[in-house]
Structures are given as C-alpha cells and as structure tokens.
Design a protein around this motif. Structure first.
Motif, PDB file in Angstrom:
ATOM      1  N   ASP A  84       0.817  -1.210   0.000  1.00  0.00           N
ATOM      2  CA  ASP A  84       0.000   0.000   0.000  1.00  0.00           C
ATOM      3  C   ASP A  84       0.853   1.264   0.000  1.00  0.00           C
ATOM      4  O   ASP A  84       0.337   2.364   0.108  1.00  0.00           O
ATOM      5  CB  ASP A  84      -0.944   0.005   1.203  1.00  0.00           C
ATOM      6  N   TYR A  96      -1.422  -3.871   5.891  1.00  0.00           N
ATOM      7  CA  TYR A  96      -1.601  -4.360   4.526  1.00  0.00           C
ATOM      8  C   TYR A  96      -1.143  -5.805   4.405  1.00  0.00           C
ATOM      9  O   TYR A  96      -1.833  -6.641   3.837  1.00  0.00           O
ATOM     10  CB  TYR A  96      -0.821  -3.482   3.549  1.00  0.00           C
ATOM     11  N   CYS A 140      -6.345   0.890   3.001  1.00  0.00           N
ATOM     12  CA  CYS A 140      -5.808   0.895   1.635  1.00  0.00           C
ATOM     13  C   CYS A 140      -6.156  -0.400   0.920  1.00  0.00           C
ATOM     14  O   CYS A 140      -6.494  -0.405  -0.271  1.00  0.00           O
ATOM     15  CB  CYS A 140      -4.287   1.074   1.668  1.00  0.00           C
ATOM     16  N   LYS A 141      -6.072  -1.500   1.652  1.00  0.00           N
ATOM     17  CA  LYS A 141      -6.398  -2.795   1.064  1.00  0.00           C
ATOM     18  C   LYS A 141      -7.879  -2.846   0.685  1.00  0.00           C
ATOM     19  O   LYS A 141      -8.232  -3.348  -0.390  1.00  0.00           O
ATOM     20  CB  LYS A 141      -6.055  -3.890   2.064  1.00  0.00           C
TER      21      LYS A 141
END
Length: 290
Positions: free
Chosen positions: A52, A174, A242-243
């Motif tokens: 990320d 992440y 973010c994932k």
C-alpha cells in the motif's frame, strides 16, 4: 486492482537470478512472486508502489522486498510517450531463501540475515552508505559468474544483515503479518493487534496482553517497532483501509469504519499523515496505475 504472478527467467546453471531490465519504460504490471527481490534503478524516474506504499523513484533507488508482496514501478509519462532523455534501466536480483540449501541458511552465521529477511515482508527502501555499497556490488554482478557472483551476493547479505539504513514501505495492516525477532512478547502483541485493530484497543489493554506495566510496555514497544503503540496501530488501520479501497472498492466512509476509525475527520488526518495524500488521491493514483 488485479495482481498477477510474474516470474523472471532463470539460467539452468545459476542458483539465483541477476537480470538487467532496459527499455523505453518498465513493462511489468502490478505483480508478485515467491522470490525475495532487490531492485536497483540505474536510470529513469516515476512512481513505485510496494503493497500500500506509494513513493517516487529516480536513479539510485534501491528496494528490497520479501516474497508475495505486490509491487510495480511505473515510469513518468514522458517515458511512455518516448520523450524521455534516457531509457528505463534497472538491475534486479531474485532468490529463494533456500537457494544455497536449507542447512546453509540455518547455520549460526546466517542468523542476522535471517532476521532481516523476516522483516522484509513489508518491503524496504535501502538508503545511505549501505545503498552505495550494494549498488557497486550489483553492477559488478552483471559480468560475474560462478563463485564470484555468489560471493558478491553474500557480501550484499552481510551489508543488509547489519544495516539500519532502511525505511519500511508497506504498512503492517496491509501485509497482515510482521514476524520480527523471535519473542513471545512480540508474537502476543502483534497477534492481538492484528486480530483486534478494527475495535478500540487501549494502552492498558495491550500492556496487559504483553503482561507488562504500562511504562515498561511503552518503552518496549518503541524500542522494537520504532514508533509509539498509537502510531503503529494507526499505521495498521490505514494499511487495512488501503487494502479495502484497492481490493473491494469500498467508499471512504466504509473503509474508515471497517478499519477501526469511528471519526471520519481523524481517519482523513491519519491517512494523509501516513500516506502523504488523501484517501481520494490514493484511489485516483491506484486507478492511474492500472
């Protein structure tokens, strides 16, 4: 963003890969592979994504990554248009952890490097004097064969095993796993964070998990993770967000809530602090890289 597995060709008489990538631009898509990888950019500029993490590269950029960590190097637009003053040029070294045989990797002398490898699942930007020394060795390896090339790689291992000249790239949220030095305290702390980061975790609560007094825990955590517990927890949560944004295409509010943030303003503030861009800018950057 779809991730593909990409493998470099390996010569039948070589135990690991040393490969020079030269062209108008770096052609590889967003990808992963089972090998450890060291990437040295000799020429060109652009944006690199490791997990990320989104950063910028130019000549001299050196990154080390563990297996199965998604990544891509995307050149600036002038390279795709054929208007750049140079070609994209990089040296890549890839190896599996047992390429010299498992007994060799298990010898006592390799312990510092084994510990380094255990931290590499997030990717590392190598900096300072270590980068300069490794750069020289990687350039020499292009024309080496046999024992010379293995000897040069072992010299690279020695530099990596004993350096502090690096910055972690992808966030622990992440990759979902960060196996540091063998420690029951670290294992319990990390396991509890990864299982509960979507809920509120107080300092007394996590100190109790580690069976430490609050002050002792704060000192212990800062020593091993290089940041405070609250900073680390926010990094884990932002990494998870973010994932979610990249893989599930959730909207910003949903990503914030599912990552443990009850306050959208705080989520936006922490996201910009950690990623140096807003959640919306992050999504636009992801879409531009596809």
């Amino acid at each position: 963003m779809k991730t593909v597995e990409v493998r470099l060709p390996q010569e039948y008489d070589k135990s690991f890969i040393v490969f020079q990538e030269v062209g108008q631009f770096f052609p590889c898509p967003w990808h992963y592979h089972p090998e450890y990888e060291l990437v040295l950019v000799l020429k060109s500029t652009g944006r690199r994504m490791v997990g990320d993490h989104i950063g910028y590269f130019d000549a001299g950029d050196l990154v080390f990554m563990g297996p199965s960590l998604p990544h891509v190097w995307v050149n600036d637009p002038e390279f795709f248009r054929g208007e750049a003053e140079c070609q994209a040029d990089a040296i890549v070294v890839q190896f599996v952890d047992n390429f010299l045989g498992k007994p060799f990797m298990d010898i006592p002398e390799m312990e510092p490097f084994r510990n380094f490898l255990m931290r590499s699942n997030r990717g590392m930007e190598i900096t300072g004097a270590t980068r300069e020394k490794i750069t020289d060795l990687m350039k020499q390896m292009l024309t080496m064969n046999g024992l010379q090339r293995i000897s040069a790689l072992l010299s690279v291992f020695d530099l990596l095993a004993n350096t502090t000249d690096y910055e972690m790239l992808a966030s622990p949220g992440y990759v979902q796993n960060i196996p540091l030095k063998s420690s029951d305290h670290l294992r319990k702390i990390n396991q509890y964070i990864m299982q509960n980061f979507q809920e509120e975790i107080t300092l007394p609560e996590i100190a109790g998990v580690a069976n430490m007094a609050l002050t002792t825990f704060c000192c212990f955590f800062k020593e091993h993770y290089r940041v405070s517990f609250v900073e680390y927890l926010n990094t884990v949560r932002i990494g998870h967000a973010c994932k979610l944004i990249s893989e599930k295409d959730l909207n910003i509010v949903e990503a914030a809530t599912e990552s443990g943030f009850n306050n959208l303003a705080n989520f936006n503030r922490q996201f910009k602090k950690i990623k140096r861009m807003t959640p919306s800018e992050y999504r636009k950057t992801l879409n531009a890289a596809v």
